[in-house]
Design a protein around this motif. Structure first.
Motif, PDB file in Angstrom:
ATOM      1  N   THR A 225       9.278  24.550 -34.258  1.00 27.73           N
ATOM      2  CA  THR A 225       9.103  25.291 -35.504  1.00 27.73           C
ATOM      3  C   THR A 225      10.442  25.798 -36.032  1.00 27.73           C
ATOM      4  OG1 THR A 225       8.008  27.153 -36.573  1.00 27.73           O
ATOM      5  CG2 THR A 225       8.658  27.474 -34.283  1.00 27.73           C
ATOM      6  N   TRP A 272       3.021  33.359 -41.434  1.00 25.12           N
ATOM      7  CA  TRP A 272       3.509  32.188 -40.700  1.00 25.12           C
ATOM      8  C   TRP A 272       3.895  32.561 -39.273  1.00 25.12           C
ATOM      9  CZ3 TRP A 272       7.362  30.246 -44.993  1.00 25.12           C
ATOM     10  CH2 TRP A 272       6.623  29.737 -46.064  1.00 25.12           C
ATOM     11  N   THR A 273       4.567  33.692 -39.116  1.00 29.32           N
ATOM     12  CA  THR A 273       4.935  34.138 -37.772  1.00 29.32           C
ATOM     13  C   THR A 273       3.691  34.492 -36.968  1.00 29.32           C
ATOM     14  OG1 THR A 273       7.176  34.873 -38.307  1.00 29.32           O
ATOM     15  CG2 THR A 273       6.069  36.008 -36.498  1.00 29.32           C
ATOM     16  N   ASN A 276       2.269  31.602 -35.271  1.00 30.63           N
ATOM     17  CA  ASN A 276       3.039  31.226 -34.086  1.00 30.63           C
ATOM     18  C   ASN A 276       2.812  32.200 -32.931  1.00 30.63           C
ATOM     19  OD1 ASN A 276       4.268  28.847 -34.975  1.00 30.63           O
ATOM     20  ND2 ASN A 276       5.937  29.935 -35.974  1.00 30.63           N
ATOM     21  N   PRO A 282      -0.504  23.836 -35.744  1.00 32.68           N
ATOM     22  CA  PRO A 282       0.278  23.804 -36.985  1.00 32.68           C
ATOM     23  C   PRO A 282      -0.563  23.511 -38.220  1.00 32.68           C
ATOM     24  CG  PRO A 282       1.357  22.524 -35.263  1.00 32.68           C
ATOM     25  CD  PRO A 282      -0.010  22.868 -34.747  1.00 32.68           C
ATOM     26  N   ILE A 375       9.922  34.635 -30.830  1.00 30.12           N
ATOM     27  CA  ILE A 375       8.480  34.768 -31.031  1.00 30.12           C
ATOM     28  C   ILE A 375       7.845  35.176 -29.703  1.00 30.12           C
ATOM     29  CG2 ILE A 375       6.371  33.539 -31.638  1.00 30.12           C
ATOM     30  CD1 ILE A 375       8.200  31.693 -33.361  1.00 30.12           C
ATOM     31  N   LEU A 385       3.621  27.777 -28.447  1.00 31.14           N
ATOM     32  CA  LEU A 385       3.991  27.186 -29.725  1.00 31.14           C
ATOM     33  C   LEU A 385       3.615  25.713 -29.772  1.00 31.14           C
ATOM     34  CD1 LEU A 385       7.525  28.848 -30.050  1.00 31.14           C
ATOM     35  CD2 LEU A 385       5.364  29.608 -31.059  1.00 31.14           C
ATOM     36  N   TRP A 386       3.468  25.195 -30.987  1.00 31.54           N
ATOM     37  CA  TRP A 386       3.039  23.808 -31.170  1.00 31.54           C
ATOM     38  C   TRP A 386       4.036  23.056 -32.033  1.00 31.54           C
ATOM     39  CZ3 TRP A 386      -0.713  22.379 -28.008  1.00 31.54           C
ATOM     40  CH2 TRP A 386      -1.570  23.372 -27.508  1.00 31.54           C
ATOM     41  N   THR A 491       7.165  25.034 -26.470  1.00 30.47           N
ATOM     42  CA  THR A 491       6.495  24.197 -27.466  1.00 30.47           C
ATOM     43  C   THR A 491       5.790  23.013 -26.823  1.00 30.47           C
ATOM     44  OG1 THR A 491       8.068  24.823 -29.195  1.00 30.47           O
ATOM     45  CG2 THR A 491       6.864  22.761 -29.517  1.00 30.47           C
TER      46      THR A 491
END
Length: 561
Positions: A225, A272-273, A276, A282, A375, A385-386, A491
């Motif tokens: 990201t 957006w954050t 995450n 996503p 994050i 995360l992705w 991620t």
């Protein structure tokens, strides 16, 4: 972007989308990219080749060793270059001219006023590559309309640039009908004839498979990201604030930091954050909305994490810690201005804004300092995360092109994909020294001609593996790259990462209303229960059918992971 820096972690070497907020938001993740690309509307294997089939198609990866980065790439994040390389020390990555002198017409989007076709930059590039390129620049704002009309006609330019956000309607199926298979020239070890293209990561090439064939030269991008929560480090230090490390800490800090009477708010819109922080799949590409969980395909909007992210963002708005302009919906490009003005202390956006803000404020506010904080997870632990898609701009060559034209096209792409620190990169990114740029304090600085002419053209016909290079602010480069690398360590990839998918037309607009609903919920205009009802409606109106379609696609093709 000012002329003395470069990055491909942002949309281009020179931020080709800077002049259009809509497209920039699309790249950054603010506008869902409604369709990835692929085969026929009822697709199956077309455009989604993966696994063993893809291995037969993909080019062999050979990392570039021409210039060693100051910070090597890892964890899906870009490499970093913190120093400028003197002209005398520039390397050569294309030792001999590969073009035959032939002609190519290239259609591409352009934001602003296109330069004259015989300008010094275009002339120098054509001479260096050995290909006479004529640019057919089209208005980027209405490019989808022009693209659709051209692809529906029999008069296709030799080369066509297609941004991912324009891949909708009939355009994906037209791609398979109108553009050439590059596999005979690039698959396997054949790509070694074009060393700079061989250094493009395999996951980016995977995205260039359309209709079961390698048709596109992809624009590589980091899959980590690039939406970062950025904060005013100078004000945090002055006030004695600690950087929050959990959602609860952030809310508590935000209440303390907000002083509406002094026109200071803790943050801008943080949706957006939040996605995450809470590990939501996503939203930037519809294929990434799906992931296989315990044997069942689950969509992002069905998850508890999705609701939790919206609820936390709603709490920020309800606590009156969000800048009022964000409350009224004036998000987008104004968020960074509110941040640099000190009206909001945290905002989220493309991490390239870190360099953009620092370079802008360097001559206006010497005390200005900012950074991105890591994050955190919902409980303050590590985040989940992705990965986002590793390419989302594609360049194609017409099926009507001759073999020599295809080779000339690849010669052009190979030249433009030259890595940072090479003579080819300098010409592609900055133009002609003395005309398009001048060297000042060891850094290339564009002239007015360079700003107008070296912009939105050869970016599209080849780019190196993702990199970040801001030698004017090396600490910013280091901060950006290391932040992405740290986030990359947490991620993972969803089931359709790296695949190009076109949803069947009957379901193409099924989820269009979710983004507006999200914005209404976090601002208190709608409730979480409205989201739950929307999800129920989505399922009954085709979501469950779409799930079955995606599951069959996954069963047939396998994952690209």
């Amino acid at each position: 972007m000012t002329p003395n820096s470069a990055t491909s972690a942002a949309p281009s070497r020179r931020s080709f989308l800077a002049s259009t907020a809509v497209a920039a938001a699309a790249v950054a993740g603010g506008v869902p990219l409604l369709s990835a690309c692929g085969g026929s509307q009822e697709g199956r294997k077309e455009g989604t080749t993966s696994g063993k089939d893809a291995q037969k198609i993909l080019p062999t990866f050979v990392a570039s060793s021409v210039v060693a980065p100051d910070i090597p790439a890892k964890n899906g994040a870009p490499a970093g270059f913190t120093t400028a390389i003197a002209t005398a020390d520039l390397k050569t990555s294309v030792p001999k001219k590969l073009g035959s002198g032939g002609k190519l017409k290239v259609m591409s989007p352009f934001w602003g006023t296109p330069p004259k076709g015989d300008n010094p930059y275009y002339t120098a590039m054509n001479e260096a590559v050995g290909v006479d390129v004529t640019w057919q620049n089209q208005d980027g704002v209405t490019y989808d309309q022009k693209l659709g009309a051209v692809l529906a006609s029999s008069d296709i330019p030799d080369v066509v640039v297609v941004p991912g956000w324009n891949l909708m309607g009939k355009i994906p199926s037209a791609i398979n009908a109108k553009f050439a298979d590059l596999g005979p020239y690039l698959s396997g070890d054949k790509v070694k004839d074009y060393p700079n293209l061989a250094a493009v990561p395999s996951e980016a090439w995977q995205r260039g498979i359309f209709g079961g064939q390698l048709r596109a030269i992809p624009f590589p991008a980091p899959y980590v990201t690039d939406i970062a929560p950025m904060y005013r480090r100078d004000i945090f230090k002055e006030k004695g604030y600690s950087v929050p490390t959990s959602p609860d800490e952030f809310l508590s800090w935000a209440k303390e930091a907000t002083d509406a009477k002094s026109k200071v708010w803790a943050c801008d819109d943080m949706k957006w954050t939040a996605f995450n922080v809470y590990g939501v799949f996503p939203g930037s590409d519809k294929a990434l909305w799906w992931n296989l969980v315990d044997g069942k395909l689950v969509n992002r909007v069905e998850t508890e994490e999705y609701l939790e992210a919206l609820e936390w963002t709603r709490k920020l708005y309800a606590a009156d810690v969000v800048h009022p302009d964000a409350v009224s919906g004036k998000a987008g490009g104004d968020a960074r201005n509110r941040f640099t003005a000190g009206q909001s202390l945290v905002f989220n956006g493309n991490i390239s804004a870190w360099w953009g803000s620092v370079s802008e404020q360097a001559t206006q506010n010497s005390d200005f300092d900012m950074a991105a904080f890591d994050i955190f997870g919902p409980d303050g632990g590590d985040p989940a995360l992705w990965a986002v898609q590793p390419a989302n701009i594609f360049t194609f060559v017409s099926k009507k092109a001759t073999e020599q034209q295809i080779k000339d096209f690849l010669a052009l792409c190979n030249y433009c994909a030259a890595p940072y620190g090479t003579k080819e990169f300098m010409l592609t990114a900055y133009g002609v020294e003395g005309t398009d740029y001048e060297m000042k304090k060891g850094l290339p600085v564009k002239t007015t001609a360079g700003v107008n002419e070296v912009n939105g053209a050869y970016d599209y016909t080849g780019n190196p593996a993702p990199y970040t290079a801001y030698p004017d602010f090396p600490e910013v480069t280091k901060g950006m790259v290391e932040w992405m690398q740290r986030m990359g360590a947490f991620t993972k990839k969803t089931s359709f990462f790296g695949l190009t998918v076109t949803e069947p037309n009957r379901w193409a607009n099924l989820a269009d209303n979710f983004e507006q609903l999200e914005d209404d919920v976090v601002r208190g205009r709608k409730k979480i229960s409205d989201v739950q009802q929307a999800v129920s409606d989505w399922k009954s109106k085709g979501g469950d059918g779409l799930r079955d379609w995606y599951k069959k696609l996954l069963d047939d093709t396998g994952s690209a992971n």
